[in-house]
Design a protein around this motif. Sequence first.
Motif, PDB file in Angstrom:
ATOM      1  N   LEU A 167       0.860  -1.182   0.000  1.00 45.91           N
ATOM      2  CA  LEU A 167       0.000   0.000   0.000  1.00 45.91           C
ATOM      3  C   LEU A 167       0.895   1.230   0.000  1.00 45.91           C
ATOM      4  O   LEU A 167       1.809   1.341   0.819  1.00 45.91           O
ATOM      5  CB  LEU A 167      -0.909   0.015   1.221  1.00 45.91           C
ATOM      6  CG  LEU A 167      -1.874  -1.168   1.340  1.00 45.91           C
ATOM      7  CD1 LEU A 167      -2.635  -1.089   2.657  1.00 45.91           C
ATOM      8  CD2 LEU A 167      -2.831  -1.192   0.181  1.00 45.91           C
ATOM      9  N   VAL A 168       0.625   2.142  -0.925  1.00 46.06           N
ATOM     10  CA  VAL A 168       1.386   3.381  -1.013  1.00 46.06           C
ATOM     11  C   VAL A 168       0.395   4.519  -0.847  1.00 46.06           C
ATOM     12  O   VAL A 168      -0.502   4.686  -1.671  1.00 46.06           O
ATOM     13  CB  VAL A 168       2.126   3.492  -2.364  1.00 46.06           C
ATOM     14  CG1 VAL A 168       2.922   4.787  -2.422  1.00 46.06           C
ATOM     15  CG2 VAL A 168       3.027   2.292  -2.588  1.00 46.06           C
ATOM     16  N   ARG A 169       0.572   5.277   0.219  1.00 44.60           N
ATOM     17  CA  ARG A 169      -0.326   6.400   0.458  1.00 44.60           C
ATOM     18  C   ARG A 169       0.441   7.705   0.272  1.00 44.60           C
ATOM     19  O   ARG A 169       1.666   7.740   0.348  1.00 44.60           O
ATOM     20  CB  ARG A 169      -0.965   6.326   1.831  1.00 44.60           C
ATOM     21  CG  ARG A 169      -0.037   6.611   2.969  1.00 44.60           C
ATOM     22  CD  ARG A 169      -0.763   6.544   4.285  1.00 44.60           C
ATOM     23  NE  ARG A 169      -0.038   7.330   5.274  1.00 44.60           N
ATOM     24  CZ  ARG A 169      -0.422   7.489   6.490  1.00 44.60           C
ATOM     25  NH1 ARG A 169      -1.529   6.912   6.911  1.00 44.60           N
ATOM     26  NH2 ARG A 169       0.277   8.222   7.329  1.00 44.60           N
ATOM     27  N   PHE A 170      -0.308   8.753   0.035  1.00 49.08           N
ATOM     28  CA  PHE A 170       0.299  10.063  -0.165  1.00 49.08           C
ATOM     29  C   PHE A 170       0.268  10.835   1.145  1.00 49.08           C
ATOM     30  O   PHE A 170      -0.735  10.845   1.846  1.00 49.08           O
ATOM     31  CB  PHE A 170      -0.436  10.828  -1.271  1.00 49.08           C
ATOM     32  CG  PHE A 170      -0.337  10.156  -2.611  1.00 49.08           C
ATOM     33  CD1 PHE A 170       0.830  10.237  -3.349  1.00 49.08           C
ATOM     34  CD2 PHE A 170      -1.399   9.430  -3.128  1.00 49.08           C
ATOM     35  CE1 PHE A 170       0.936   9.613  -4.579  1.00 49.08           C
ATOM     36  CE2 PHE A 170      -1.306   8.808  -4.356  1.00 49.08           C
ATOM     37  CZ  PHE A 170      -0.134   8.895  -5.086  1.00 49.08           C
ATOM     38  N   GLU A 185       8.553   4.835   5.480  1.00 51.76           N
ATOM     39  CA  GLU A 185       8.137   3.441   5.414  1.00 51.76           C
ATOM     40  C   GLU A 185       7.412   3.154   6.720  1.00 51.76           C
ATOM     41  O   GLU A 185       8.030   2.975   7.769  1.00 51.76           O
ATOM     42  CB  GLU A 185       9.335   2.522   5.238  1.00 51.76           C
ATOM     43  CG  GLU A 185       8.933   1.120   4.891  1.00 51.76           C
ATOM     44  CD  GLU A 185      10.100   0.271   4.422  1.00 51.76           C
ATOM     45  OE1 GLU A 185      10.065  -0.935   4.709  1.00 51.76           O
ATOM     46  OE2 GLU A 185      11.009   0.803   3.781  1.00 51.76           O
ATOM     47  N   LEU A 186       6.091   3.142   6.675  1.00 52.00           N
ATOM     48  CA  LEU A 186       5.269   3.042   7.882  1.00 52.00           C
ATOM     49  C   LEU A 186       5.182   1.619   8.412  1.00 52.00           C
ATOM     50  O   LEU A 186       4.996   1.413   9.610  1.00 52.00           O
ATOM     51  CB  LEU A 186       3.874   3.590   7.593  1.00 52.00           C
ATOM     52  CG  LEU A 186       3.843   5.033   7.081  1.00 52.00           C
ATOM     53  CD1 LEU A 186       2.434   5.432   6.704  1.00 52.00           C
ATOM     54  CD2 LEU A 186       4.419   5.981   8.106  1.00 52.00           C
ATOM     55  N   ASP A 187       5.281   0.656   7.534  1.00 46.71           N
ATOM     56  CA  ASP A 187       5.207  -0.754   7.885  1.00 46.71           C
ATOM     57  C   ASP A 187       5.914  -1.496   6.768  1.00 46.71           C
ATOM     58  O   ASP A 187       6.283  -0.901   5.753  1.00 46.71           O
ATOM     59  CB  ASP A 187       3.730  -1.171   8.011  1.00 46.71           C
ATOM     60  CG  ASP A 187       3.544  -2.532   8.655  1.00 46.71           C
ATOM     61  OD1 ASP A 187       4.502  -3.045   9.262  1.00 46.71           O
ATOM     62  OD2 ASP A 187       2.437  -3.090   8.551  1.00 46.71           O
ATOM     63  N   ILE A 218       4.505   8.308   0.456  1.00 42.84           N
ATOM     64  CA  ILE A 218       5.290   9.150  -0.441  1.00 42.84           C
ATOM     65  C   ILE A 218       4.611  10.513  -0.552  1.00 42.84           C
ATOM     66  O   ILE A 218       3.433  10.656  -0.198  1.00 42.84           O
ATOM     67  CB  ILE A 218       5.451   8.508  -1.834  1.00 42.84           C
ATOM     68  CG1 ILE A 218       4.090   8.290  -2.504  1.00 42.84           C
ATOM     69  CG2 ILE A 218       6.237   7.217  -1.753  1.00 42.84           C
ATOM     70  CD1 ILE A 218       4.164   7.810  -3.940  1.00 42.84           C
ATOM     71  N   THR A 219       5.340  11.480  -1.053  1.00 39.14           N
ATOM     72  CA  THR A 219       4.770  12.812  -1.238  1.00 39.14           C
ATOM     73  C   THR A 219       3.987  12.855  -2.552  1.00 39.14           C
ATOM     74  O   THR A 219       4.282  12.088  -3.475  1.00 39.14           O
ATOM     75  CB  THR A 219       5.874  13.883  -1.262  1.00 39.14           C
ATOM     76  OG1 THR A 219       6.738  13.632  -2.365  1.00 39.14           O
ATOM     77  CG2 THR A 219       6.656  13.884   0.031  1.00 39.14           C
TER      78      THR A 219
END
Length: 177
Positions: free
Chosen positions: A88-91, A97-99, A105-106
Amino acid sequence: MKKDSQFDLNIAKLADKMHHYAFELGPDFFARFDQQLIQEGNLHVDLELLKTDRLMTLDFHIKGTVQVTCDRSLDDFDQPIDVQRQLLVRFGETYAELDEDVLQITPETQVLPIAQHLFDYIGLAIPMKKLHPRFQNEPDENPDADSKLIFTTRTKGDDDDDDDYTDPRWNALRNLN
């Protein structure tokens, strides 16, 4: 790890919908990494990327073989790999790297490199105990046992059914009082 645009996804130009990618991983892919775990392999990667305005979901399916060394015989053999992982890649405001499966990412990020993720997923799919296929079907003496008994202080003449058995060395220590 060497940089290579082949494994960099240009996410800036992607529309908000499902995208499909396919990659072939061979010895050249593993040569990019400074490591000794995997030297050769032949794998196919199917990647489905669902992009929305807040999140990207990357579903990886990696299938093929990697060449590993047997822990028992030191022979090289092809270990089958079949992995399905999701990233999962969130903005957000910063890169983080949260997990292990969540990346932030920005919104200004143009390119998402996935080579390291692919390598990590493959490395995690390799079993800790690498046994050549000729050793994998050997019967265990006691399949219900958690581990094999390597050493015991009992002698051949001892009664194995005696629950009150104590090592004679302990008896000598008890007499010291």
